[in-house]
Enzyme design. Sequence first.
Site, PDB file in Angstrom:
ATOM      1  N   CYS A 120       5.488  -0.609 -11.912  1.00  0.00           N
ATOM      2  CA  CYS A 120       6.099   0.528 -12.606  1.00  0.00           C
ATOM      3  C   CYS A 120       7.325   0.047 -13.384  1.00  0.00           C
ATOM      4  CB  CYS A 120       6.443   1.661 -11.651  1.00  0.00           C
ATOM      5  SG  CYS A 120       7.529   1.197 -10.293  1.00  0.00           S
TER       6      CYS A 120
ATOM      7  N   ALA B 271       0.779  -1.241   0.000  1.00  0.00           N
ATOM      8  CA  ALA B 271       0.000   0.000   0.000  1.00  0.00           C
ATOM      9  C   ALA B 271       0.814   1.297   0.000  1.00  0.00           C
ATOM     10  CB  ALA B 271      -0.956   0.004   1.193  1.00  0.00           C
TER      11      ALA B 271
END
Length: 300
Positions: free
Chosen positions: A238, A115
Amino acid sequence: MRFKENFVEKYSKLIDFEAYKDSVLHRYARQSIRINTIKCSVNEAVKNLQKDGWILEEVPWCKEGFFIEHESGRRDLGTTDQHKNGMFFSQGAPSMIPAQLLDIDSHSVVLDMCAAPGGKTNHIACLMHNKGKIVANDANGFRERILKINMERCGVKNVVYTKEKAEDYFCREEFDAILIDAPCTGSGLIKGNIARTKKLLKEWNPNMIKKYARMQRKMLEKAYSCLKNGGRMVYATCSIEPEEDEIVIDAFLKDHKDCKNVTPRKINNYEIKSSLKNYLKIWPHYYDTNGLFIAALEKK
């Protein structure tokens, strides 16, 4: 800034390398924010920022998202009163996609498996109208503290915290939706002539990619075991390495016949430019953002 020979060879097979290289060397990732609708409406935030000289351009795939720059030049968004008051979250434009694919509402129970620092956690809370339940997990103590600070700043109330390695997560309950914003090589962050780009290019190597891919597969397996039948799992990195992205997802789907790919091409009625047919892979030169891979999976 130097591109390794094997890097150039690999990426030349994946993409128009000259266009990619030009983007990396000569253009920075555009600053962007997402309005925190827990604290204020989009219109209220836009007017508030505009009066302070900020120029906003809507992110086409997120109605709460905006590319942002200041009329006086590049300025630090983190020092603004609007940021301190939780009016917005600084977030890369492609990173505004994953939470929208979770198919959640105010009654959902959601696990955000990795998170911190909390941009996607906050987005989930906004989509759930600060109701339901979010379990925000992060194994790193320093990152977990940042996560909690950001959730407090943004007024998120429907969150509980756990501190476990995602690949070893202890499943206490089944979830309607799970987000895996997986740790990765970060090759999608190679953008602009800055220190981070130089560091990522220097450290890039195939062995590290394989190491992350093994860990990411373990995370997928653990998350899937915690997902309700009919539930949605969104996987994002990413990285723009196939081994961490489409290859790991293809292998997972092959081994789980009760799971299907439900990744859309259109979000907010806008067709996302992607180098892949079945998933979303946004390269840095497509929109002058950081790169991101996203796959949405559903348990039958």
